[in-house]
Design a protein around this motif. Structure first.
Motif, PDB file in Angstrom:
ATOM      1  N   LEU A   1       0.830  -1.199   0.000  1.00 23.34           N
ATOM      2  CA  LEU A   1       0.000   0.000   0.000  1.00 23.34           C
ATOM      3  C   LEU A   1       0.872   1.259   0.000  1.00 23.34           C
ATOM      4  CD1 LEU A   1      -2.803  -1.024   2.506  1.00 23.34           C
ATOM      5  CD2 LEU A   1      -3.202  -0.209   0.174  1.00 23.34           C
ATOM      6  N   LEU A   2       0.290   2.354  -0.470  1.00 17.26           N
ATOM      7  CA  LEU A   2       0.959   3.667  -0.495  1.00 17.26           C
ATOM      8  C   LEU A   2       2.199   3.660  -1.392  1.00 17.26           C
ATOM      9  CD1 LEU A   2       0.779   4.355   3.359  1.00 17.26           C
ATOM     10  CD2 LEU A   2      -0.913   4.958   1.629  1.00 17.26           C
TER      11      LEU A   2
ATOM     12  N   LYS B   1      -7.123 -18.859  18.117  1.00 18.03           N
ATOM     13  CA  LYS B   1      -6.411 -18.471  19.334  1.00 18.03           C
ATOM     14  C   LYS B   1      -4.900 -18.624  19.170  1.00 18.03           C
ATOM     15  CE  LYS B   1      -6.669 -18.916  24.364  1.00 18.03           C
ATOM     16  NZ  LYS B   1      -7.336 -19.599  25.510  1.00 18.03           N
ATOM     17  N   GLU B   2      -4.492 -19.464  18.214  1.00 21.02           N
ATOM     18  CA  GLU B   2      -3.080 -19.729  17.999  1.00 21.02           C
ATOM     19  C   GLU B   2      -2.490 -18.885  16.872  1.00 21.02           C
ATOM     20  OE1 GLU B   2      -2.845 -23.998  17.277  1.00 21.02           O
ATOM     21  OE2 GLU B   2      -4.735 -24.165  18.337  1.00 21.02           O
ATOM     22  N   PHE B   3      -3.307 -18.082  16.183  1.00 19.68           N
ATOM     23  CA  PHE B   3      -2.770 -17.258  15.104  1.00 19.68           C
ATOM     24  C   PHE B   3      -1.678 -16.347  15.642  1.00 19.68           C
ATOM     25  CE2 PHE B   3      -7.016 -17.051  12.488  1.00 19.68           C
ATOM     26  CZ  PHE B   3      -6.838 -18.365  12.097  1.00 19.68           C
ATOM     27  N   GLY B   4      -0.597 -16.244  14.883  1.00 19.71           N
ATOM     28  CA  GLY B   4       0.422 -15.277  15.234  1.00 19.71           C
ATOM     29  C   GLY B   4       0.151 -13.912  14.635  1.00 19.71           C
ATOM     30  N   HIS B   5      -0.637 -13.896  13.544  1.00 19.01           N
ATOM     31  CA  HIS B   5      -0.894 -12.645  12.837  1.00 19.01           C
ATOM     32  C   HIS B   5      -2.012 -12.905  11.832  1.00 19.01           C
ATOM     33  CE1 HIS B   5       0.182  -8.555  11.849  1.00 19.01           C
ATOM     34  NE2 HIS B   5       0.593  -8.812  10.616  1.00 19.01           N
ATOM     35  N   ILE B   6      -2.760 -11.857  11.500  1.00 22.05           N
ATOM     36  CA  ILE B   6      -3.784 -11.929  10.456  1.00 22.05           C
ATOM     37  C   ILE B   6      -3.501 -10.848   9.427  1.00 22.05           C
ATOM     38  CG2 ILE B   6      -6.224 -11.488   9.922  1.00 22.05           C
ATOM     39  CD1 ILE B   6      -6.960 -12.790  12.567  1.00 22.05           C
ATOM     40  N   GLN B   7      -3.608 -11.222   8.154  1.00 20.28           N
ATOM     41  CA  GLN B   7      -3.556 -10.265   7.051  1.00 20.28           C
ATOM     42  C   GLN B   7      -4.810 -10.416   6.205  1.00 20.28           C
ATOM     43  OE1 GLN B   7       0.205 -11.371   5.220  1.00 20.28           O
ATOM     44  NE2 GLN B   7       1.310  -9.802   6.367  1.00 20.28           N
ATOM     45  N   ILE B   8      -5.266  -9.302   5.610  1.00 19.22           N
ATOM     46  CA  ILE B   8      -6.492  -9.362   4.831  1.00 19.22           C
ATOM     47  C   ILE B   8      -6.345  -8.645   3.488  1.00 19.22           C
ATOM     48  CG2 ILE B   8      -7.986  -9.565   6.860  1.00 19.22           C
ATOM     49  CD1 ILE B   8      -8.745  -6.565   6.388  1.00 19.22           C
ATOM     50  N   ALA B   9      -7.084  -9.156   2.524  1.00 19.80           N
ATOM     51  CA  ALA B   9      -7.356  -8.522   1.241  1.00 19.80           C
ATOM     52  C   ALA B   9      -8.601  -9.219   0.714  1.00 19.80           C
ATOM     53  CB  ALA B   9      -6.202  -8.688   0.266  1.00 19.80           C
ATOM     54  N   ASP B  10      -9.326  -8.559  -0.177  1.00 19.78           N
ATOM     55  CA  ASP B  10     -10.539  -9.162  -0.714  1.00 19.78           C
ATOM     56  C   ASP B  10     -10.220  -9.965  -1.968  1.00 19.78           C
ATOM     57  OD1 ASP B  10     -13.256  -9.799  -0.772  1.00 19.78           O
ATOM     58  OD2 ASP B  10     -13.863  -7.730  -0.363  1.00 19.78           O
TER      59      ASP B  10
ATOM     60  N   PRO C   1     -12.156 -11.676  -5.649  1.00 20.10           N
ATOM     61  CA  PRO C   1     -10.931 -11.689  -6.441  1.00 20.10           C
ATOM     62  C   PRO C   1     -10.253 -10.322  -6.483  1.00 20.10           C
ATOM     63  CG  PRO C   1     -12.834 -11.553  -7.877  1.00 20.10           C
ATOM     64  CD  PRO C   1     -13.376 -11.732  -6.482  1.00 20.10           C
ATOM     65  N   GLY C   2      -9.004 -10.324  -6.907  1.00 21.11           N
ATOM     66  CA  GLY C   2      -8.295  -9.087  -7.181  1.00 21.11           C
ATOM     67  C   GLY C   2      -7.306  -8.627  -6.145  1.00 21.11           C
ATOM     68  N   ARG C   3      -7.341  -9.178  -4.945  1.00 15.30           N
ATOM     69  CA  ARG C   3      -6.483  -8.743  -3.846  1.00 15.30           C
ATOM     70  C   ARG C   3      -6.650  -7.253  -3.564  1.00 15.30           C
ATOM     71  NH1 ARG C   3      -0.040 -10.287  -2.695  1.00 15.30           N
ATOM     72  NH2 ARG C   3      -0.256 -10.218  -0.421  1.00 15.30           N
ATOM     73  N   GLY C   4      -7.904  -6.796  -3.639  1.00 16.77           N
ATOM     74  CA  GLY C   4      -8.192  -5.395  -3.401  1.00 16.77           C
ATOM     75  C   GLY C   4      -8.617  -5.116  -1.975  1.00 16.77           C
ATOM     76  N   ALA C   5      -9.073  -3.892  -1.761  1.00 18.30           N
ATOM     77  CA  ALA C   5      -9.507  -3.461  -0.442  1.00 18.30           C
ATOM     78  C   ALA C   5     -10.756  -4.221  -0.003  1.00 18.30           C
ATOM     79  CB  ALA C   5      -9.798  -1.962  -0.475  1.00 18.30           C
TER      80      ALA C   5
ATOM     81  N   SER D   1      -3.638  -6.875   9.671  1.00 19.98           N
ATOM     82  CA  SER D   1      -2.797  -6.202   8.694  1.00 19.98           C
ATOM     83  C   SER D   1      -3.545  -5.989   7.387  1.00 19.98           C
ATOM     84  CB  SER D   1      -1.543  -7.036   8.427  1.00 19.98           C
ATOM     85  OG  SER D   1      -0.860  -6.550   7.288  1.00 19.98           O
ATOM     86  N   LEU D   2      -3.470  -4.777   6.877  1.00 22.04           N
ATOM     87  CA  LEU D   2      -4.066  -4.432   5.590  1.00 22.04           C
ATOM     88  C   LEU D   2      -3.013  -4.684   4.517  1.00 22.04           C
ATOM     89  CD1 LEU D   2      -5.743  -1.080   6.691  1.00 22.04           C
ATOM     90  CD2 LEU D   2      -6.703  -3.404   6.750  1.00 22.04           C
ATOM     91  N   GLU D   3      -3.140  -5.798   3.815  1.00 26.98           N
ATOM     92  CA  GLU D   3      -2.144  -6.194   2.827  1.00 26.98           C
ATOM     93  C   GLU D   3      -2.850  -6.397   1.479  1.00 26.98           C
ATOM     94  OE1 GLU D   3       1.757  -9.035   2.942  1.00 26.98           O
ATOM     95  OE2 GLU D   3      -0.165 -10.022   2.680  1.00 26.98           O
ATOM     96  N   TYR D   4      -3.352  -5.305   0.950  1.00 22.45           N
ATOM     97  CA  TYR D   4      -4.089  -5.360  -0.308  1.00 22.45           C
ATOM     98  C   TYR D   4      -3.571  -4.297  -1.265  1.00 22.45           C
ATOM     99  CZ  TYR D   4      -6.726  -1.602   2.072  1.00 22.45           C
ATOM    100  OH  TYR D   4      -7.087  -0.459   2.739  1.00 22.45           O
ATOM    101  N   LYS D   5      -4.048  -4.369  -2.515  1.00 21.44           N
ATOM    102  CA  LYS D   5      -3.646  -3.414  -3.553  1.00 21.44           C
ATOM    103  C   LYS D   5      -4.768  -2.411  -3.786  1.00 21.44           C
ATOM    104  CE  LYS D   5      -1.020  -7.045  -5.925  1.00 21.44           C
ATOM    105  NZ  LYS D   5      -0.904  -7.857  -7.167  1.00 21.44           N
ATOM    106  N   GLU D   6      -4.447  -1.149  -3.666  1.00 18.27           N
ATOM    107  CA  GLU D   6      -5.447  -0.096  -3.862  1.00 18.27           C
ATOM    108  C   GLU D   6      -4.712   1.221  -4.061  1.00 18.27           C
ATOM    109  OE1 GLU D   6      -9.351   1.192  -4.392  1.00 18.27           O
ATOM    110  OE2 GLU D   6      -8.686  -0.860  -3.974  1.00 18.27           O
TER     111      GLU D   6
END
Length: 260
Positions: free
Chosen positions: A10-11, A205-214, A216-220, A245-250
């Motif tokens: 991003l950015l 409960k065991e996740f070390g981290h979460i990342q998200i994107a939508d 199709p497209g890996r967008g917001a 974590s916001l890990e998408y393309k926009e």
């Protein structure tokens, strides 16, 4: 909600060192990066400039990748890469140093693609040793090594949550390392056909981290059809307490419009 902006995806219209301040201006207090340097062991001046960009912006570095090789060329990590183990070990020390100075405790170790002429068993054995070494190094600063299933890389062997969890279990059994956890990237898991809701029910409960994107497209969020809000809420209900974590393309102009 504790969001973190991934400033490597991003950015990107801005120079890399201006992105932490842009994230702060957009209302976020945390950022994360893929490995932001060309070399596994950058010079002191490069390190100082990077760290000052974060501290001057007044944001927390919430996550950092170990060097994953030439990502644009298709590399996806050094952990299992025969021939680059010493480079990975040197990088571990640099990463732990950055984490110690900036208070970052989450470090993503991309596993690495399968190599021609090298057996998967040999790569997996090396990966176990390297992950244990990384875990020991960051344990000294209270850190956690993250292991991530990835999509869009045909030679990358970790596609589902279970793939990553099997590696984590092996390293724990062989070395006793306890500070290696799953990085649950809901986009990658979904694209690879994993049952994300079931993964959340079994392992949130065991996740070390979460990342998200939508997708199709890996967008917001909201540009595709994934129930990201439901998955995040359920993960929280089941005990996940870390950043999203916001890990998408926009594009920069609309990067965070979905928050309205």
């Amino acid at each position: 909600m504790s969001y973190s902006v991934n400033c490597s995806i991003l950015l990107t219209e801005l120079p890399l060192l201006e992105r932490p301040a842009a994230a702060k201006a957009a209302g976020f207090d945390a950022v994360e990066f893929w490995w932001p340097f060309a070399a596994s062991v950058p010079g002191d001046a490069e390190l100082t400039r990077f760290e000052r960009a974060i501290t001057d912006a007044g944001v927390q570095l919430s996550g950092l990748n170990f060097n994953a090789g030439d990502m644009p060329a298709g590399d996806r990590g050094l952990v299992s890469w025969q021939g680059r183990s010493s480079e990975f070990r040197d990088n571990v020390d640099v990463v732990a140093g950055i984490g110690g100075r900036l208070g970052c405790t989450s470090f993503n170790a991309l596993y690495g693609n399968r190599q021609d002429g090298i057996s998967p068993e040999a790569q997996d054995e090396l990966a176990s040793q390297n992950l244990a070494a990384a875990a020991a190094a960051v344990a000294r600063i209270g850190g956690t090594v993250l292991l991530e299933p990835v999509s869009g890389a045909p030679r990358y062997p970790l596609l589902t949550a279970d793939d990553a969890l099997r590696v984590i279990s092996r390293v724990q059994e062989e070395t006793g390392a306890e500070n290696i956890k799953l990085l649950a990237d809901f986009y990658h898991l979904s694209v690879n056909g994993d049952d994300v809701a079931a993964v959340i029910e079994r392992h949130a409960k065991e996740f070390g981290h979460i990342q998200i994107a939508d997708s199709p497209g890996r967008g917001a969020p909201g540009t595709g059809g994934l129930p990201l809000g439901d998955w995040i809420a359920r993960s929280r209900q089941l005990g996940y307490e870390g950043y999203i974590s916001l890990e998408y393309k926009e594009p920069l102009a609309t990067a965070f419009d979905w928050r309205a």
